[in-house]
Enzyme design. Structure first.
Site, PDB file in Angstrom:
ATOM      1  N   ASP A   1       0.827  -1.207   0.000  1.00 37.22           N
ATOM      2  CA  ASP A   1       0.000   0.000   0.000  1.00 37.22           C
ATOM      3  C   ASP A   1       0.868   1.268   0.000  1.00 37.22           C
ATOM      4  OD1 ASP A   1      -2.378   1.398  -0.013  1.00 37.22           O
ATOM      5  OD2 ASP A   1      -2.634   1.356   2.156  1.00 37.22           O
TER       6      ASP A   1
ATOM      7  N   HIS B   1       2.174   3.658  -9.096  1.00 38.51           N
ATOM      8  CA  HIS B   1       1.926   2.238  -9.405  1.00 38.51           C
ATOM      9  C   HIS B   1       3.062   1.646 -10.246  1.00 38.51           C
ATOM     10  CE1 HIS B   1      -1.847   2.399  -7.420  1.00 38.51           C
ATOM     11  NE2 HIS B   1      -2.459   3.140  -8.315  1.00 38.51           N
TER      12      HIS B   1
ATOM     13  N   SER C   1     -10.782  -6.925  -4.153  1.00 35.30           N
ATOM     14  CA  SER C   1     -12.115  -6.961  -4.774  1.00 35.30           C
ATOM     15  C   SER C   1     -12.825  -5.617  -4.620  1.00 35.30           C
ATOM     16  CB  SER C   1     -12.949  -8.110  -4.195  1.00 35.30           C
ATOM     17  OG  SER C   1     -12.797  -8.214  -2.800  1.00 35.30           O
TER      18      SER C   1
ATOM     19  N   TRP D   1     -12.097  -2.147  -7.475  1.00 35.76           N
ATOM     20  CA  TRP D   1     -12.901  -1.785  -8.661  1.00 35.76           C
ATOM     21  C   TRP D   1     -13.616  -0.462  -8.443  1.00 35.76           C
ATOM     22  CZ3 TRP D   1     -11.719  -4.550 -12.747  1.00 35.76           C
ATOM     23  CH2 TRP D   1     -11.358  -5.893 -12.593  1.00 35.76           C
TER      24      TRP D   1
ATOM     25  N   LEU E   1      11.003 -20.435  -4.780  1.00 35.25           N
ATOM     26  CA  LEU E   1      10.138 -19.446  -4.116  1.00 35.25           C
ATOM     27  C   LEU E   1       8.747 -19.538  -4.752  1.00 35.25           C
ATOM     28  CD1 LEU E   1       9.957 -16.889  -2.172  1.00 35.25           C
ATOM     29  CD2 LEU E   1      10.163 -15.555  -4.255  1.00 35.25           C
TER      30      LEU E   1
ATOM     31  N   ARG F   1      -4.745  -1.928   8.993  1.00 38.14           N
ATOM     32  CA  ARG F   1      -5.930  -2.751   8.749  1.00 38.14           C
ATOM     33  C   ARG F   1      -5.606  -3.824   7.722  1.00 38.14           C
ATOM     34  NH1 ARG F   1      -8.044   2.563   6.943  1.00 38.14           N
ATOM     35  NH2 ARG F   1      -7.512   2.810   4.747  1.00 38.14           N
ATOM     36  N   ILE F   2      -6.539  -4.797   7.636  1.00 40.33           N
ATOM     37  CA  ILE F   2      -6.322  -5.954   6.763  1.00 40.33           C
ATOM     38  C   ILE F   2      -6.923  -5.734   5.374  1.00 40.33           C
ATOM     39  CG2 ILE F   2      -6.849  -8.440   6.506  1.00 40.33           C
ATOM     40  CD1 ILE F   2      -4.925  -8.133   8.730  1.00 40.33           C
TER      41      ILE F   2
ATOM     42  N   GLU G   1       1.743 -12.798  12.626  1.00 39.54           N
ATOM     43  CA  GLU G   1       2.272 -11.572  13.243  1.00 39.54           C
ATOM     44  C   GLU G   1       2.069 -10.437  12.248  1.00 39.54           C
ATOM     45  OE1 GLU G   1       3.315 -11.716  16.346  1.00 39.54           O
ATOM     46  OE2 GLU G   1       3.164 -13.909  16.392  1.00 39.54           O
TER      47      GLU G   1
HETATM   48  C1  IPE Z   1      -5.303  -2.672   0.012  1.00 43.55           C
HETATM   49  O1  IPE Z   1      -4.990  -1.337  -0.215  1.00 43.55           O
HETATM   50  C2  IPE Z   1      -5.297  -3.427  -1.267  1.00 43.55           C
HETATM   51  C3  IPE Z   1      -4.004  -3.560  -1.923  1.00 43.55           C
HETATM   52  C4  IPE Z   1      -2.863  -3.145  -1.479  1.00 43.55           C
HETATM   53  C5  IPE Z   1      -4.052  -4.254  -3.162  1.00 43.55           C
HETATM   54  P1  IPE Z   1      -6.144  -0.235  -0.356  1.00 43.55           P
HETATM   55  O2  IPE Z   1      -5.452   1.056  -0.544  1.00 43.55           O
HETATM   56  O3  IPE Z   1      -7.132  -0.627  -1.378  1.00 43.55           O
HETATM   57  O4  IPE Z   1      -6.843  -0.319   1.080  1.00 43.55           O
HETATM   58  P2  IPE Z   1      -7.834   0.660   1.806  1.00 43.55           P
HETATM   59  O5  IPE Z   1      -8.939   0.979   0.861  1.00 43.55           O
HETATM   60  O6  IPE Z   1      -7.064   1.892   2.184  1.00 43.55           O
HETATM   61  O7  IPE Z   1      -8.293  -0.085   3.014  1.00 43.55           O
HETATM   62  C1  IPE Z   2      -1.583   0.240  -3.297  1.00 41.03           C
HETATM   63  O1  IPE Z   2      -1.347   1.601  -3.322  1.00 41.03           O
HETATM   64  C2  IPE Z   2      -1.812  -0.348  -4.646  1.00 41.03           C
HETATM   65  C3  IPE Z   2      -3.197  -0.782  -4.887  1.00 41.03           C
HETATM   66  C4  IPE Z   2      -4.188  -0.774  -4.043  1.00 41.03           C
HETATM   67  C5  IPE Z   2      -3.463  -1.291  -6.209  1.00 41.03           C
HETATM   68  P1  IPE Z   2      -2.546   2.628  -3.313  1.00 41.03           P
HETATM   69  O2  IPE Z   2      -2.946   2.909  -4.705  1.00 41.03           O
HETATM   70  O3  IPE Z   2      -3.651   2.168  -2.437  1.00 41.03           O
HETATM   71  O4  IPE Z   2      -1.842   3.895  -2.692  1.00 41.03           O
HETATM   72  P2  IPE Z   2      -2.458   4.910  -1.657  1.00 41.03           P
HETATM   73  O5  IPE Z   2      -2.939   4.108  -0.486  1.00 41.03           O
HETATM   74  O6  IPE Z   2      -3.579   5.605  -2.334  1.00 41.03           O
HETATM   75  O7  IPE Z   2      -1.328   5.811  -1.308  1.00 41.03           O
HETATM   76 MG    MG Z   3      -4.095   2.462  -0.478  1.00 44.23          MG
END
Ligand code: IPE
Ligand code: IPE
Ligand code: MG
Length: 260
Positions: free
Chosen positions: A13, A30, A59, A62, A124, A185-186, A198
């Site tokens: 993230d 990205h 999911s 989108w 791996l 968060r997850i 962990e």
């Molecule tokens: C979680 O990140 C999904 C991925 C890293 C692929 P998000 O950026 O989508 O999560 P939220 O929306 O902040 O919880």
């Molecule tokens: C994670 O980075 C990649 C994906 C969810 C695809 P983000 O695009 O969520 O980046 P932030 O959280 O907006 O900085």
């Molecule tokens: Mg994000």
């Protein structure tokens, strides 16, 4: 005794914020993030980790603007096209989990091809979670169990039975989950599989998370006391006993201890 570490899962993230901080479009983040995957796969292999599972697209992603979704899909395709040859040579097995039926036919076929071409590798195990949701995985597993066991009732389903139908059925549960980008968060990643994982949260944005940062996370993991429900005293008396019992399907409450 050091905690054993076979499987690391990562929520990658912070790509968007990495770019915003530099006054660049989110998609540049990205691109940087995708490039960092290669570095992290190598770093994990160098650390002797056998399984690496990366959350690439949830999911819920989108819900993002269509241009950003297209850029992410394009990067995924590009990643598969540019990395598979190297993965073959480096002994990396690639698998993709999630509902791939939503992807463009070309992307689906590249995924199938990459999985087939690396299927015999075992140095791996790299798993990419794309259009993946933990809730989807558990529901899907229940449906798949029911389809495989037509005569059985839901009461016959136990934890091991469900786990055998998850998309991660042949992977061990991750011992360490890393989330970059500062959120704790997850976000619907591996819900079932992280029951005793962990959880390591770092403020570093994904494009900045490098081999040294990975080492730090592993060092933090090594300091954890993994109790699996036991006391510290029990763990120090028999440190090897706890892991593996985490998914015990036998009832853990002995009859004599029942309150009723
Ligand atoms: C979680 O990140 C999904 C991925 C890293 C692929 P998000 O950026 O989508 O999560 P939220 O929306 O902040 O919880
Ligand atoms: C994670 O980075 C990649 C994906 C969810 C695809 P983000 O695009 O969520 O980046 P932030 O959280 O907006 O900085
Ligand atoms: Mg994000």
């Amino acid at each position: 005794m050091a905690n054993s570490l076979q499987h690391i899962a990562i929520i990658m993230d912070g790509n968007g914020r990495w770019a915003k901080k530099r006054l660049m479009p989110r998609t540049v983040g990205h691109v940087k993030g995708a490039a960092n995957v290669r570095q992290m796969v190598k770093a994990c292999a160098d650390e002797g980790v056998s399984y690496l599972t990366l959350f690439a697209f949830s999911s819920e992603n989108w819900r993002r603007p269509p241009e950003e979704i297209s850029a992410l899909m394009g990067l995924f395709l590009q990643y598969l096209e540019s990395e598979v040859a190297e993965m073959k040579a480096a002994g990396i097995r690639l698998r993709v989990i999630g509902d791939r039926s939503a992807f463009a036919p070309l992307l689906q076929s590249r995924i199938d091809q990459a999985e087939q071409e690396t299927a015999h590798n075992s140095r791996l195990h790299l798993t990419i979670a794309a259009n993946y949701g933990g809730q989807w995985d558990v529901l899907n597993a229940m449906r798949s169990w029911q389809a495989a066991n037509p005569g059985k009732q839901l009461q016959d389903l136990d934890a091991g039975g469900l786990a055998a139908h998850l998309s991660t059925a042949d992977l061990p549960d991750p011992e360490l989950l890393i989330r970059t980008g500062g959120e704790s968060r997850i976000s619907n990643f591996l819900l079932w599989q992280t029951a005793y994982t962990e959880l390591y949260f770092t403020d570093a944005f994904w494009p900045d998370f490098d081999a040294a940062a990975l080492k730090q996370a592993i060092h933090w993991f090594e300091q954890r006391v993994r109790r699996f429900g036991r006391t510290d005293e029990q763990v120090s008396a028999n440190p090897a006993a706890a892991p593996g019992e985490q998914l015990s399907t036998a009832p853990l409450v002995p009859p004599a201890f029942k309150i009723s």
